[in-house]
Design a protein around this motif. Structure first.
Motif, PDB file in Angstrom:
ATOM      1  N   UNK A  84       0.845  -1.191   0.000  1.00  0.00           N
ATOM      2  CA  UNK A  84       0.000   0.000   0.000  1.00  0.00           C
ATOM      3  C   UNK A  84       0.883   1.245   0.000  1.00  0.00           C
ATOM      4  N   UNK A  85       0.363   2.325  -0.504  1.00  0.00           N
ATOM      5  CA  UNK A  85       1.010   3.645  -0.491  1.00  0.00           C
ATOM      6  C   UNK A  85       2.369   3.622  -1.186  1.00  0.00           C
ATOM      7  N   UNK A  86       2.446   2.891  -2.281  1.00  0.00           N
ATOM      8  CA  UNK A  86       3.667   2.782  -3.085  1.00  0.00           C
ATOM      9  C   UNK A  86       4.866   2.315  -2.268  1.00  0.00           C
ATOM     10  N   UNK A  87       4.604   1.665  -1.141  1.00  0.00           N
ATOM     11  CA  UNK A  87       5.675   1.122  -0.312  1.00  0.00           C
ATOM     12  C   UNK A  87       6.188   2.066   0.755  1.00  0.00           C
ATOM     13  N   UNK A  88       5.629   3.262   0.866  1.00  0.00           N
ATOM     14  CA  UNK A  88       6.037   4.174   1.941  1.00  0.00           C
ATOM     15  C   UNK A  88       5.443   3.704   3.260  1.00  0.00           C
ATOM     16  N   UNK A  89       6.011   4.196   4.354  1.00  0.00           N
ATOM     17  CA  UNK A  89       5.552   3.836   5.697  1.00  0.00           C
ATOM     18  C   UNK A  89       4.070   4.176   5.871  1.00  0.00           C
ATOM     19  N   UNK A 103      11.502   0.003   6.828  1.00  0.00           N
ATOM     20  CA  UNK A 103      12.356  -1.134   7.140  1.00  0.00           C
ATOM     21  C   UNK A 103      11.617  -2.331   6.533  1.00  0.00           C
ATOM     22  N   UNK A 104      12.167  -2.972   5.513  1.00  0.00           N
ATOM     23  CA  UNK A 104      11.434  -4.038   4.823  1.00  0.00           C
ATOM     24  C   UNK A 104      11.039  -5.218   5.710  1.00  0.00           C
ATOM     25  N   UNK A 105      11.621  -5.298   6.902  1.00  0.00           N
ATOM     26  CA  UNK A 105      11.276  -6.405   7.802  1.00  0.00           C
ATOM     27  C   UNK A 105      10.215  -6.026   8.820  1.00  0.00           C
ATOM     28  N   UNK A 106       9.693  -4.810   8.742  1.00  0.00           N
ATOM     29  CA  UNK A 106       8.624  -4.375   9.640  1.00  0.00           C
ATOM     30  C   UNK A 106       7.384  -4.146   8.794  1.00  0.00           C
ATOM     31  N   UNK A 107       6.421  -5.028   8.939  1.00  0.00           N
ATOM     32  CA  UNK A 107       5.269  -5.025   8.032  1.00  0.00           C
ATOM     33  C   UNK A 107       4.047  -5.651   8.698  1.00  0.00           C
ATOM     34  N   UNK A 112      -5.613  -8.800   3.457  1.00  0.00           N
ATOM     35  CA  UNK A 112      -5.001  -9.176   2.189  1.00  0.00           C
ATOM     36  C   UNK A 112      -4.147  -8.098   1.544  1.00  0.00           C
ATOM     37  N   UNK A 113      -3.799  -7.041   2.287  1.00  0.00           N
ATOM     38  CA  UNK A 113      -2.985  -5.940   1.766  1.00  0.00           C
ATOM     39  C   UNK A 113      -1.713  -5.810   2.596  1.00  0.00           C
ATOM     40  N   UNK A 114      -0.613  -5.464   1.924  1.00  0.00           N
ATOM     41  CA  UNK A 114       0.685  -5.318   2.566  1.00  0.00           C
ATOM     42  C   UNK A 114       0.932  -3.868   2.976  1.00  0.00           C
ATOM     43  N   UNK A 115       1.290  -3.682   4.249  1.00  0.00           N
ATOM     44  CA  UNK A 115       1.629  -2.382   4.805  1.00  0.00           C
ATOM     45  C   UNK A 115       3.048  -2.466   5.356  1.00  0.00           C
ATOM     46  N   UNK A 116       3.883  -1.477   5.022  1.00  0.00           N
ATOM     47  CA  UNK A 116       5.274  -1.435   5.462  1.00  0.00           C
ATOM     48  C   UNK A 116       5.468  -0.249   6.407  1.00  0.00           C
TER      49      UNK A 116
END
Length: 155
Positions: A84-89, A103-107, A112-116
């Motif tokens: 979500x949000x083009x990969x921004x926090x 941080x790619x390991x904090x998600x 069904x949607x990915x949040x970083x």
């Protein structure tokens, strides 16, 4: 005043991001997305680094995958896996109306949607935006989705 505060906070977070390897922009200067992490792997519950052997170019960014199966899943339905949000926090978008590195390991995978999330030093102290997100998920998620069109257009 709010814009100045957000810009100041963004500047500090961005400086921390470039000085600490754990933080990464959603797409780096070389076009690599999410620090080379496999976006499909998040949906199995484990963030995994991808490999150049399983690379896919999508909308100008290069995504790496840990396996041929994950690469194929992404090729078949990329929108199912893109963060979500083009990969921004996600917290930065929802709480501060600003783009922060991640941080790619904090998600989190929610509905069904990915949040970083940003997770690193801030003002010399550890700062994990996921902690606040986890306590206020519904409020911050709603705010992030409402804020995104405006934040997306900002630099």
């Amino acid at each position: 005043m709010k814009t100045f505060r957000n810009l100041f906070l963004f500047g500090i977070l961005w400086f921390a991001a470039i000085s600490v390897q754990a933080q990464t922009p959603p797409v780096d200067d070389n076009g690599l997305a999410i620090g080379g992490y496999d976006v499909v792997s998040y949906f199995s519950g484990e963030a995994q680094k991808g490999s150049k052997s399983y690379a896919v170019k999508h909308h100008g960014a290069t995504y790496y995958f840990a396996s041929k199966a994950n690469q194929n899943a992404f090729k078949k339905s990329p929108n199912n896996y893109l963060p979500q949000f083009d990969g921004y926090c996600a917290w930065g978008i929802g709480a501060k109306e600003a783009k922060f590195p991640i941080n790619p390991e904090t998600y989190a995978v929610i509905d069904g949607k990915l949040y970083l999330f940003f997770n690193g030093p801030f003002n010399g102290e550890p700062f994990n935006t996921y902690e606040d997100w986890a306590q206020r998920t519904s409020v911050l998620k709603k705010a992030a989705h409402a804020n995104w069109p405006k934040v997306q257009r900002s630099k």
